[in-house]
Design a protein around this motif. Structure first.
Motif, PDB file in Angstrom:
ATOM      1  N   UNK A 196       0.854  -1.188   0.000  1.00  0.00           N
ATOM      2  CA  UNK A 196       0.000   0.000   0.000  1.00  0.00           C
ATOM      3  C   UNK A 196       0.887   1.234   0.000  1.00  0.00           C
ATOM      4  N   UNK A 197       0.332   2.358  -0.416  1.00  0.00           N
ATOM      5  CA  UNK A 197       1.095   3.603  -0.472  1.00  0.00           C
ATOM      6  C   UNK A 197       1.428   4.121   0.920  1.00  0.00           C
ATOM      7  N   UNK A 198       0.454   4.029   1.840  1.00  0.00           N
ATOM      8  CA  UNK A 198       0.657   4.577   3.168  1.00  0.00           C
ATOM      9  C   UNK A 198       1.207   3.512   4.120  1.00  0.00           C
ATOM     10  N   UNK A 199       1.820   3.984   5.204  1.00  0.00           N
ATOM     11  CA  UNK A 199       2.346   3.065   6.215  1.00  0.00           C
ATOM     12  C   UNK A 199       1.187   2.398   6.938  1.00  0.00           C
ATOM     13  N   UNK A 200       1.334   1.110   7.223  1.00  0.00           N
ATOM     14  CA  UNK A 200       0.246   0.342   7.828  1.00  0.00           C
ATOM     15  C   UNK A 200       0.629  -0.109   9.234  1.00  0.00           C
ATOM     16  N   UNK A 201      -0.333  -0.111  10.147  1.00  0.00           N
ATOM     17  CA  UNK A 201      -0.040  -0.536  11.518  1.00  0.00           C
ATOM     18  C   UNK A 201       0.180  -2.040  11.601  1.00  0.00           C
ATOM     19  N   UNK A 202       0.842  -2.461  12.673  1.00  0.00           N
ATOM     20  CA  UNK A 202       1.163  -3.875  12.841  1.00  0.00           C
ATOM     21  C   UNK A 202      -0.075  -4.760  12.833  1.00  0.00           C
ATOM     22  N   UNK A 203      -1.177  -4.279  13.419  1.00  0.00           N
ATOM     23  CA  UNK A 203      -2.368  -5.119  13.527  1.00  0.00           C
ATOM     24  C   UNK A 203      -3.029  -5.395  12.182  1.00  0.00           C
ATOM     25  N   UNK A 204      -2.631  -4.684  11.123  1.00  0.00           N
ATOM     26  CA  UNK A 204      -3.184  -4.927   9.797  1.00  0.00           C
ATOM     27  C   UNK A 204      -2.335  -5.896   8.976  1.00  0.00           C
ATOM     28  N   UNK A 205      -1.294  -6.434   9.578  1.00  0.00           N
ATOM     29  CA  UNK A 205      -0.444  -7.399   8.872  1.00  0.00           C
ATOM     30  C   UNK A 205      -1.254  -8.639   8.511  1.00  0.00           C
ATOM     31  N   UNK A 206      -1.060  -9.139   7.291  1.00  0.00           N
ATOM     32  CA  UNK A 206      -1.783 -10.337   6.864  1.00  0.00           C
ATOM     33  C   UNK A 206      -1.112 -11.605   7.389  1.00  0.00           C
ATOM     34  N   UNK A 207       0.158 -11.508   7.760  1.00  0.00           N
ATOM     35  CA  UNK A 207       0.871 -12.621   8.376  1.00  0.00           C
ATOM     36  C   UNK A 207       1.882 -12.069   9.375  1.00  0.00           C
ATOM     37  N   UNK A 208       2.053 -12.798  10.472  1.00  0.00           N
ATOM     38  CA  UNK A 208       3.114 -12.528  11.437  1.00  0.00           C
ATOM     39  C   UNK A 208       3.794 -13.857  11.730  1.00  0.00           C
ATOM     40  N   UNK A 209       5.079 -13.935  11.432  1.00  0.00           N
ATOM     41  CA  UNK A 209       5.831 -15.177  11.601  1.00  0.00           C
ATOM     42  C   UNK A 209       6.908 -14.954  12.653  1.00  0.00           C
ATOM     43  N   UNK A 210       6.974 -15.850  13.644  1.00  0.00           N
ATOM     44  CA  UNK A 210       7.955 -15.766  14.726  1.00  0.00           C
ATOM     45  C   UNK A 210       8.996 -16.866  14.570  1.00  0.00           C
ATOM     46  N   UNK A 211      10.230 -16.544  14.986  1.00  0.00           N
ATOM     47  CA  UNK A 211      11.291 -17.558  15.026  1.00  0.00           C
ATOM     48  C   UNK A 211      12.092 -17.399  16.301  1.00  0.00           C
TER      49      UNK A 211
END
Length: 217
Positions: A196-211
């Motif tokens: 997207x053109x604008x910066x997006x907040x973390x809660x709008x992430x479509x995926x969050x991957x942890x390691x």
């Protein structure tokens, strides 16, 4: 006498993009366009290398010396492996950006890659533009979760997490001291958004991957 309009050549597209960049201020759009210029330059280099491989193979076919033919075959195999390592992993991204960012027509892309137009359409249909951010926990950037890198990438529509896995693998390869598989708490985090053109907040992430993945412990 009128003439029908023709599609611009890749060289003309590159020249147009290079001229366009000079008029743009620093920012994400300029970064993307510079990336496309680099991809087009790589294409040109690959075409030259492909022609060289063609000449090499012709010499192999006409060679009467077994040792010389074997050496040339080894060289050809080395060139093929270089393609597989340097370009093949990024083939979908090269095709996607060439079409959507540089407006290269599908037939031109197919000709450059030596593949069918159907293959190009399939790549365009099954991939999308994403943004990702790699965060490091208690690492060089500082204590707690700190942003390490962010980039615009292309990935599969139905499996964007492969973007995260690649980012994590590259980070661990460059920072082996962090590759502690005995750790029980996540040390790396990758958030992925649809571009997207604008910066997006973390809660709008479509995926969050942890390691490491806490569910694996």
């Amino acid at each position: 006498m009128s003439t029908e309009p023709t599609e611009p050549t890749v060289a003309e597209l590159r020249a147009d993009l290079a001229e366009r960049i000079t008029d743009l201020p620093p920012g994400p759009s300029t970064h993307v366009l510079r990336g496309v210029l680099d991809l087009l330059d790589d294409w040109q280099k690959e075409r030259e290398e492909k022609a060289a491989r063609g000449e090499l193979w012709q010499k192999v076919q006409h060679s009467t010396d077994a040792e010389d033919a074997r050496d040339r075959l080894v060289a050809a195999g080395r060139a093929r492996r270089e393609w597989e390592n340097r370009y093949s992993p990024w083939k979908a991204e090269i095709i996607y950006n060439a079409h959507h960012v540089a407006d290269v027509a599908v037939p031109d892309i197919a000709e450059e890659f030596g593949c069918s137009e159907g293959y190009v359409y399939r790549v365009l249909r099954t991939n999308a533009a994403y943004e990702y951010r790699l965060d490091v926990r208690d690492g060089e950037p500082g204590p707690g979760w700190q942003s390490f890198e962010a980039a615009d990438v292309v990935g599969p529509v139905d499996e964007p997490e492969v973007i995260a896995h690649r980012a994590i693998e590259e980070y661990l390869a460059a920072h082996p001291e962090h590759a502690d598989h005995e750790a029980t708490e996540p040390r790396l985090r990758v958030l992925i958004w649809t571009a997207a053109e604008e910066e997006q907040p973390d809660e709008q992430a479509v995926r969050t991957v942890l390691w490491p993945d806490p569910e694996d412990h």
